[in-house]
Write a protein that holds these residues in place. Structure first.
Motif: not given
Ligand code: GTQ
Length: 345
Positions: A166-192
């Motif tokens: 992750l480029d986490l150190p950069l975001f921490v340095y910038l005081e720009g690092s945060y997360a949001e949470e949500a329920p598990l995602q619905a998966q599209r029914n097709r290969p990647d």
């Protein structure tokens, strides 16, 4: 340009006290700390994390801490120059080794830093990124761009382990690092997209003029394609070594805003000494065995090991058997900032 700048000690105590009281400090005693001559003076030291010890510790974490209590069951690889607990392997790159046990899920979240995974062990693991289910097979590079929802799951019957970068150190340095949470995602029914839109190099879907292309159109780079490409390049190159960049198939540019990724093939008996680069790097050994010397520090690596390298380092690789490495670097960031540099050895 003076080599001897004034020190703090040579200033009268009453003046030093008055500066402190005013919340200021003189630049000149500290000038070279932040502007050394000729090249940076990195805090980062070369690190080496053999897989065998990480694996043992991770499996123990699997017994001690259920994923519900960890959210992400990860051991952080700390830069030896900063000490254990440092949430970075180099100035700009965080890496962690993550374990998911059969049947477990790591809940959906999204965050400002970008992540990428290199799969190390196990079958049946997957990551869902913005609804696209990305299978995780050994050596695959799987992207989780900043701002995209992602959750991890496991349909196999043995532990799955992967390396997070992750480029986490950069975001921490910038005081720009945060997360949001949500329920598990619905998966599209097709290969990647590596199995649908981008099956072959040089071929992309035809689109109408106004059609928009996803910012990150391809998020899984299957290892079997990467290894095949390296083998052909090495076969027709010289000495049996080769290196490829992972790129966005629609633009040919870097896959993420700050981090870049390459895959290297090294042949025994063909030493590889890249130019000194202004980028720091983390190397992960997909297969093989060999030795890398970084500024005089010798690292004897084997399959699934991880090691790190500071900026402007003298790096010499020498494989003792046919080897494949993935290199994580921060050239995209440095190019955007206008200072990426290579110096001949
Ligand atoms: O899997 O989303 O190693 O959010 C650190 C932060 C992994 C992840 C890490 C994370 C993740």
């Amino acid at each position: 340009m003076s080599d001897i700048l004034g020190t703090l000690e040579e200033l009268p105590q009453d003046y030093r006290d008055a500066m402190s009281a005013a919340g200021v400090a003189p630049l000149w005693p500290m000038m070279r700390n932040v502007l050394p001559h000729g090249q940076p003076n990195p805090v980062t030291s070369p690190g080496h994390w053999p897989f065998a010890s990480l694996r043992t510790l991770l499996l123990r974490a699997g017994e001690l801490t259920p994923v519900e209590k960890a959210e992400r069951r990860v051991l952080v690889l700390s830069d030896p120059g900063r000490g254990v607990g440092a949430m970075q392997a180099t100035s700009s790159i965080y890496v962690g080794m993550q374990l998911l046990l059969p049947g477990e899920t790591a809940p959906a979240h999204r965050h400002t830093p970008s992540a990428a995974r290199i799969i190390v062990e196990g079958e049946g693991g997957f990551t869902v990124v913005d609804g696209e289910k990305l299978p995780m097979e050994n050596g695959d590079l799987v992207l989780t761009p900043g701002g995209d929802w992602h959750d991890h799951g496991h349909e196999g019957d043995k532990p799955v382990i992967w390396l997070d970068a992750l480029d986490l150190p950069l975001f921490v340095y910038l005081e720009g690092s945060y997360a949001e949470e949500a329920p598990l995602q619905a998966q599209r029914n097709r290969p990647d997209a590596s199995q649908v839109e981008y099956r072959a190099a040089g071929i992309v879907p035809t689109r109408k003029l106004e059609a928009t292309v996803r910012r990150y159109p391809l998020m899984r780079y299957p290892w079997k394609n990467t290894e095949a490409a390296l083998r052909e390049l090495a076969r027709f190159g010289d000495g049996g070594t080769a290196e490829v960049d992972f790129v966005n198939p629609e633009t040919g540019t870097d896959v993420l805003p700050t981090m870049g990724f390459t895959a290297m093939m090294l042949a025994p008996g063909t030493p590889e000494s890249p130019p000194r680069r202004s980028t720091s790097a983390v190397f992960h050994v997909v297969k093989g065995r060999g030795r890398t010397t970084i500024n005089g520090t010798v690292i004897d690596w084997s399959a699934k090991d991880t090691f790190s390298c500071p900026v402007f380092a003298e790096v010499d690789h020498e494989a003792t058997e046919e080897s494949f490495l993935v290199r994580v670097h921060d050239r995209p960031l440095q190019t955007k900032l206008g200072y990426y540099e290579e110096r001949a050895r």
